[in-house]
Design a protein around this motif. Structure first.
Motif, short mmCIF file in Angstrom:
data_model
loop_
_atom_site.label_atom_id
_atom_site.label_comp_id
_atom_site.label_asym_id
_atom_site.label_seq_id
_atom_site.Cartn_x
_atom_site.Cartn_y
_atom_site.Cartn_z
N TYR A 64 42.71 14.95 60.71
CA TYR A 64 41.38 14.22 60.46
C TYR A 64 40.68 13.39 61.52
CZ TYR A 64 43.12 15.08 55.86
OH TYR A 64 43.55 15.71 54.87
N LEU A 102 33.75 13.47 49.93
CA LEU A 102 35.19 13.13 50.17
C LEU A 102 35.35 12.93 51.57
CD1 LEU A 102 38.23 13.22 49.24
CD2 LEU A 102 38.09 15.52 49.84
N GLU A 142 34.09 9.61 52.51
CA GLU A 142 34.98 8.60 52.33
C GLU A 142 36.12 8.41 53.18
OE1 GLU A 142 36.72 7.16 48.04
OE2 GLU A 142 35.46 8.71 48.22
N VAL A 143 36.53 9.63 53.62
CA VAL A 143 37.78 9.65 54.52
C VAL A 143 37.40 9.27 55.83
CG1 VAL A 143 39.49 11.12 55.41
CG2 VAL A 143 39.09 11.15 53.06
N ALA A 150 37.92 9.42 45.16
CA ALA A 150 38.32 10.76 45.81
C ALA A 150 39.39 10.76 46.48
CB ALA A 150 37.07 11.27 46.88
N LEU A 151 39.84 9.55 46.96
CA LEU A 151 41.16 9.43 47.71
C LEU A 151 42.44 9.14 46.54
CD1 LEU A 151 40.17 6.85 50.32
CD2 LEU A 151 40.50 9.35 50.49
N ARG A 163 44.02 11.32 45.17
CA ARG A 163 44.96 12.32 45.18
C ARG A 163 46.21 12.00 46.26
NH1 ARG A 163 40.55 16.56 46.75
NH2 ARG A 163 39.44 15.26 45.36
N PHE A 164 45.82 11.04 47.16
CA PHE A 164 46.63 10.83 48.19
C PHE A 164 47.67 9.76 47.53
CE2 PHE A 164 42.78 11.92 50.40
CZ PHE A 164 43.45 13.24 50.77
#
Lengths: 629, 574
Positions: free
Chosen positions: A86, A96, A99-100, B565-566, B568-569
């Motif tokens: 990432y 997504l 956000e990450v 969305a996170l 899943r982690f």
């Protein structure tokens, strides 16, 4: 993950004493401390140091892992492959990714390539030294222990059944409280006033609920069966005393030394108790005639707002450290509580004896109300709350010309209608304006004049009319009628009840429901007959008159034909087995015929046929019998 | 109404069932459909009827649509709706509707029996109808009609009041100075003539011509047709005006003391006594449509009363000065009032608004509506009769008659083209063409009633007497369900039982001994129990459903939560 992290860190940084979190945080750190103590004893220093460092690192990681809720037992040397994926400097595409990306780059929790720990982790480590943490933990442990001791003590005391013991306890408690109050009065009169205000609130609550008025289950039983038991009598008396204590009015003696009070900064409008303590009248007392004559409420307000914040802070049971913004908002609330601006009258109705006890409370929520916003009149049955609003009632004072009570159902008593629904159905009301009503141009009819008539020709007529009008000038019928009408409307309107002297002027008070039994019976049908499922159906089914007056004779007979009619003297043959066990489909057909015509006429012809049939059957039987023979 | 009901049914063109006397198929006449539609009836067409041939006009004669619509009352039951769950009931309701349709049709068809035609006076081109004098009319009409124009000179005991019986056959005259006389005015045969030796304020026939009420100086008296005093009702004092409500058997009286009282003449009991507080009640008329009493007052108002309310139902301001007299038409739609302000006004009683305002020579002292809607007014010694004065504004009277004396009372004679007028010096009967209803319903009111028929009628009328509680402004109210009470009752029942019970079940009558009392009771019980069970089951199902829904929702929420969305982690252990 990110959110959980954020939460714990924030709590840490603000130094909150959240017990569970504390433990989790501290355990790994202890390990660290212990490890540092062992450090000096080692022989092979280098190796040891290496090992020590590794251990330290791991324990740190443990600690941090506990912070953010996941284990980070990862050797130092290993590069973070997952992250590197990432770390590419590509612009994020999907939500997504965005956000990450934000998490990885923006936040201080993001792992940094050239640092072991993230910014947040470092901050967390810096926030509290190990010694400090240990001290704090000890303190907390002590507190906890004390609390548990106290709880145990209370529990034990509660279990003691001796009433004497409890009485002594209570009295001691009362005494101490009294002392404290006196102390408080001396030290901080404002706070004392606040306390008194609260006590008044309780007294008002008592007046509403009558909790100690021997209305409870136990009290009722005790009064009934425990008359001769001195203990229960005493208990009841105590209860009553309590009620009395709670509900006694604070006598309103306006002190002459107002000025003194003002000098002290307490405000002149504060009331004095017997003991000479200045107290603020409860809000219910503002409208109370007994408290009439206290001015300068507005003046007091300023002082109030200055001091109140502090007082309220003291009363607050929770001593959590709060954000500056929270505190400010709190003080705002308090100001609002005291400010006079939006006042909503809330009347509590005691269901048991519908006394006129009422408490007016400035609703804190009312600050949200806009001045133009109409308050809705409603009755909350659950709470016995009734919110009154005068504005709404004023809106119903529409002008109408014809006084019409119960146009459609004069059979109903009009007064009952007025009480139950003061606003009449506008749909059915007829409005005629008397002023416009006379504007219609009249048409002269050409006809012969009566012999005695005063008027001779048309020219004279108008003059004559004027003189007649002048003659009747005194009795202005239009205005008189309008006035009468208005009076009537006013009379029908629900009145704003004067609360200055509750119960004054009317015998039973407001909201009397007329006796159901005394109500006049309405001639209209109020139950749907079978098989109708709605009123419209039934109404339509009876729309047509059936009587002779409205129908030709033949139709009348048809309409009123009875369902079943028999001819007198006709012989009904007894049922035979053949008839009874006939083919079902056939019988059904026959049955239908009878029901459709709506009658079973046993005419001569039919009876004859029946006889014939039966004869035939007999013959058959005979034949059959013969055959058998 | 469906179209096919009034047009000749199509069956006529269908193949008819052959009868044994049918000679040949060819001879049966076919109908020309266009023709029959044109004139509404096909009976005019002449056919040769041969013995043995089938009736070419099978079934009842068709009735024109316009006539039928006159008799239709309200809408039909919606048979298609789901609200009639059971087929059986739907059928029974349909049967009822069919019956009603048939009744309407037969009522329209029986108009055929109303042979008399009504007509009005028609003037020549250079003439007005109000210029035609009574003398001219008398000369023009037939002898029997001409005899209806007469006058009685009674110059000793006047001024007089009059009243016709409801069938218009008998006339009652009461002189202020005590003269009381009743007569069959058609044959001119007096039934009695007395002097009550007291002031007579008002006279009024009761339900039949054998009983009459007289308001005398102090009390109210009831006499029979021989002049015998039957009752002295000393509860009713100082009566000035009287009105008899025929269907309720009530005698409404208005007194000088301001009391409006109702006397039930069938049982002789005072039904209501209302203190109006509106002064001397000198002006009273009833609304023949709904039996509401209208009172006129000196302050220009007219008040409407029913015996069931202590106050007026309506109070309306009609004139700027005192109201002189009131008249209400037969349909109960229009009210005519005349005031001291020399105005004659027509009001719509439904809206209480004035429709027409007329200026007349002086305030009409008396007003009267005829059965066909003519309005007679008396101003001094002039009688004016107005036609269509309610709906259209007129500027001339329909008829006019000048008398020698001041008029004190007037009334149209029912079922006759006659207007009876009393004055200070007697009585005069005027011919007003088109005033009375040409056709009478002999079962309702029969001018040619025999004594026996009268007796029969009296019994029937008494049996059909309406209770005073039923007097309402809106007469249709009585045929409506009292929804408020019904809903209240239902709510109460629901509160007690926990469910709304189904309508009361009445078991159908079954043959062959299946309708014994035990059996019916058992059936009833079964149905009731079943209904109960159904209701409870439904209720519980509802509750369960809602609970299930809530649970499912909660589960869903727990399952999904506020997802990021996170998520899943996140490790599964935490």
């Amino acid at each position: 993950m990110a959110m959980a992290n954020a939460r714990t860190v924030r709590l840490l940084s603000s130094g909150l004493n959240d017990r569970d979190d504390e433990d989790e945080i501290l355990t790994p750190k202890e390990e660290i401390v212990s490890s540092t103590e062992e450090e000096e004893d080692s022989d092979d220093e280098l190796k040891q140091k290496e090992e020590e460092k590794e251990f330290k690192h791991r324990s740190l990681l443990n600690a941090i892992g506990a912070l953010d809720g996941r284990s980070r037992k990862r050797p130092r040397s290993e590069p973070s492959q997952e992250v590197s994926v990432y770390n590419l400097n590509t612009s994020p595409g999907t939500s997504l990714e965005e956000e990450v990306y934000a998490v990885l780059h923006g936040s201080k929790f993001a792992e940094r390539s050239n640092h072991e720990l993230s910014v947040a982790e470092e901050e967390a480590l810096k926030a509290m030294s190990v010694e400090e943490a240990r001290e704090r933990r000890k303190e907390l442990q002590k507190m906890r222990a004390l609390q548990s001791y106290y709880e145990a003590k209370c529990r034990r005391q509660k279990k003691i059944k001796s009433k004497k013991y409890h009485r002594i306890q209570r009295k001691a408690h009362d005494r101490s409280e009294k002392k404290q109050l006196e102390e408080l009065e001396r030290v901080d009169p404002t706070a004392y006033a606040q306390l008194l205000f609260i006590s008044m609130y309780f007294s008002s609550q008592e007046r509403l609920t009558l909790k100690h008025k021997n209305t409870g289950k136990w009290a009722k039983g005790a009064t009934r069966f425990g008359k001769h038991n001195p203990q229960s009598v005493q208990a009841i008396n105590e209860q009553l005393q309590k009620n009395k204590d709670l509900t006694t009015k604070i006598s309103a003696t306006i002190e002459s030394d107002d000025e003194e009070e003002e000098e002290k900064g307490n405000g002149g409008d504060w009331m004095k108790t017997d003991k000479g303590v200045s107290i603020k009248p409860s809000l219910s007392d503002i409208n109370n005639p007994w408290f009439a004559g206290e001015p300068k409420i507005a003046k007091k307000k300023e002082n109030d707002t200055k001091t109140d914040g502090k007082v309220y802070h003291k009363l607050q049971p929770i001593t959590l450290k709060q954000d500056a913004s929270d505190a400010s908002s709190d003080s705002e609330d308090e100001q609002d509580v005291d400010s006079m601006k939006p006042v909503r009258k809330v009347r509590f109705f005691d269901e048991q004896n519908s006394s006129d006890d009422e408490v007016e409370i400035r609703d804190a929520k009312s600050k949200n109300l806009q001045p133009w916003q109409p308050l809705v009149k409603r009755t909350d049955t659950e709470n016995g709350l009734k919110v009154d609003n005068e504005d709404e009632l004023d809106r119903n004072s529409d002008d109408e010309e014809i006084e019409q009570e119960n146009k459609n159902t004069p059979t109903k008593v009009s007064s009952s209608k007025k009480i139950s629904e003061p606003v009449a159905d506008e749909k059915e009301e007829v409005h005629v304006d008397p002023t416009k009503f006379f504007e219609i141009e009249s048409r002269k009819i050409q006809s012969e004049k009566p012999d005695f008539a005063i008027l001779e020709d048309d020219a004279d007529e108008d003059e004559q009319r004027i003189t007649i009008q002048q003659a009747f000038a005194d009795d202005d019928v239009v205005s008189a009628f309008s006035k009468e009408k208005l009076d009537k409307v006013d009379k029908d309107k629900p009145k704003n009840i004067d609360l200055s002297l509750p119960g004054w002027g009317d015998w039973g008070g407001s909201g009397i429901v007329p006796n159901k039994r005394k109500k006049k019976k309405s001639a209209a049908v109020n139950q749907l007959p079978f098989p109708f499922t709605n009123a419209q159906q039934f109404e339509r089914s009876i729309r047509q008159p059936v009587g002779q007056t409205w129908n030709p004779e033949s139709t009348f007979k048809k309409l009123t034909k009875p369902k079943v009619s028999t001819k007198m003297g006709s012989i009904i043959a007894p049922i035979t087995s053949e008839e009874a066990f006939e083919d079902k489909s056939k019988t059904k057909k026959g049955h239908q015929e009878i029901t459709e015509s709506g009658q079973m006429n046993f005419t001569k012809k039919q009876t004859k046929n029946q006889r014939k049939k039966s004869k035939g059957r007999h013959q058959n039987k005979k034949n059959h019998q013969d055959g058998n023979k | 109404m469906a179209d096919d009901e009034f047009v000749l049914p199509k069956k006529a063109n269908k193949k008819r069932t052959q009868r044994y006397y049918d000679t040949s198929k060819d001879k049966t006449p076919t109908l020309d459909k266009d023709e029959e539609l044109k004139d509404g009836s096909h009976r005019n067409k002449k056919h040769k009827f041969e013995r043995g041939s089938a009736d070419p006009f099978k079934g009842p004669a068709p009735v024109p649509k316009e006539k039928v619509t006159k008799y239709v009352r309200g809408k039909k039951i919606d048979l298609q709706s789901e609200s009639i769950p059971h087929v059986k009931h739907r059928h029974s309701m349909k049967r009822l509707e069919d019956k009603y349709a048939e009744a309407v049709k037969s009522a329209a068809r029986s108009e055929l029996l109303l042979t008399e035609e009504a007509g009005f006076l028609e003037a020549d081109e250079d003439e007005e109808t109000h210029q035609i004098s009574q003398k001219e009319i008398r000369q023009a009409v037939d002898i029997s009609s001409a005899t209806k124009n007469f006058d009685l000179t009674l110059n000793q005991f006047g001024p007089y009041k009059l009243d016709y019986t409801r069938n218009g056959r008998h006339l009652l005259l009461g002189g202020r100075k005590g003269h009381l006389a009743a007569m069959d005015w058609v044959t001119k045969r007096p039934s009695f003539e007395i002097n009550v030796m007291e002031t007579i304020q008002e006279v009024q026939w009761l339900h039949i011509e054998t009983m009459l009420a007289v308001a005398q100086k102090k009390w109210l008296y009831i006499y029979d047709n021989q002049g015998t005093e039957l009752h002295c009702v000393n509860k009713f004092n100082d009566v000035l005006k009287m009105q008899f409500l025929p269907y309720h058997f009530l005698l409404a009286t208005a007194s000088a003391t301001g009391f409006l009282k109702y006397l039930d003449v069938s049982i002789g009991r005072e039904v209501a006594s209302i203190r109006t507080k509106l002064g001397r009640l000198y002006c009273m008329k009833q609304n023949p449509h709904n039996a509401i009493i209208h009172l006129g007052h000196t302050n220009g108002t007219v008040t409407l009363w029913s015996p069931n309310l202590k106050g007026p139902i309506v109070k309306m301001l009609c004139h700027k000065s005192a109201v002189r007299s009131i008249a209400i038409d037969k349909s109960g739609l229009y009210m005519a009032t005349s005031g001291q302000d020399r105005q004659l006004k027509i009001f719509d009683i439904r809206t209480f608004k004035p429709l027409q305002v007329y200026r007349i020579a002086s305030g009409a002292t008396e007003l009267s509506f005829s059965q066909r809607g003519l309005l007679a007014s008396a101003c001094g010694n002039i009688v004016d009769v107005y036609k269509d004065c309610c709906t259209q504004s007129q500027d001339k009277p329909y008829m006019m008659h000048k008398m020698k004396y001041n008029i004190t009372d007037l009334q149209f004679c029912p079922y006759e083209d006659v207007l009876g007028v009393t004055h200070t010096n007697g009585f005069e009967s005027l011919l007003i063409p088109g005033a009375g209803e040409a056709n009478f319903d002999a079962l309702e009111q029969n001018p040619y009633q025999s004594k026996k028929a009268r007796r029969e009628w009296e019994v029937k009328a008494l049996l059909e007497k309406i209770q005073p509680e039923m007097i309402t402004m809106d007469t249709h109210k009585i045929a409506e369900v009292d929804m408020v009470t019904m809903e209240q009752k239902l709510a109460e029942r629901k509160e007690i039982l926990g469910y709304i019970p189904a309508a009361k079940f009445q078991p159908k009558h079954k043959m062959k001994g299946k309708s014994s009392s035990t059996k019916t009771e058992q059936r009833k019980k079964g149905v009731i129990e079943e209904n109960k069970r159904d209701a409870l089951r439904k209720e519980s199902e509802k509750v369960q459903d809602s609970q299930k829904k809530v649970k499912a929702q909660e589960k869903e929420e727990i399952k999904l939560g506020k997802r990021s969305a996170l998520d899943r982690f996140q490790t599964k252990s935490s």
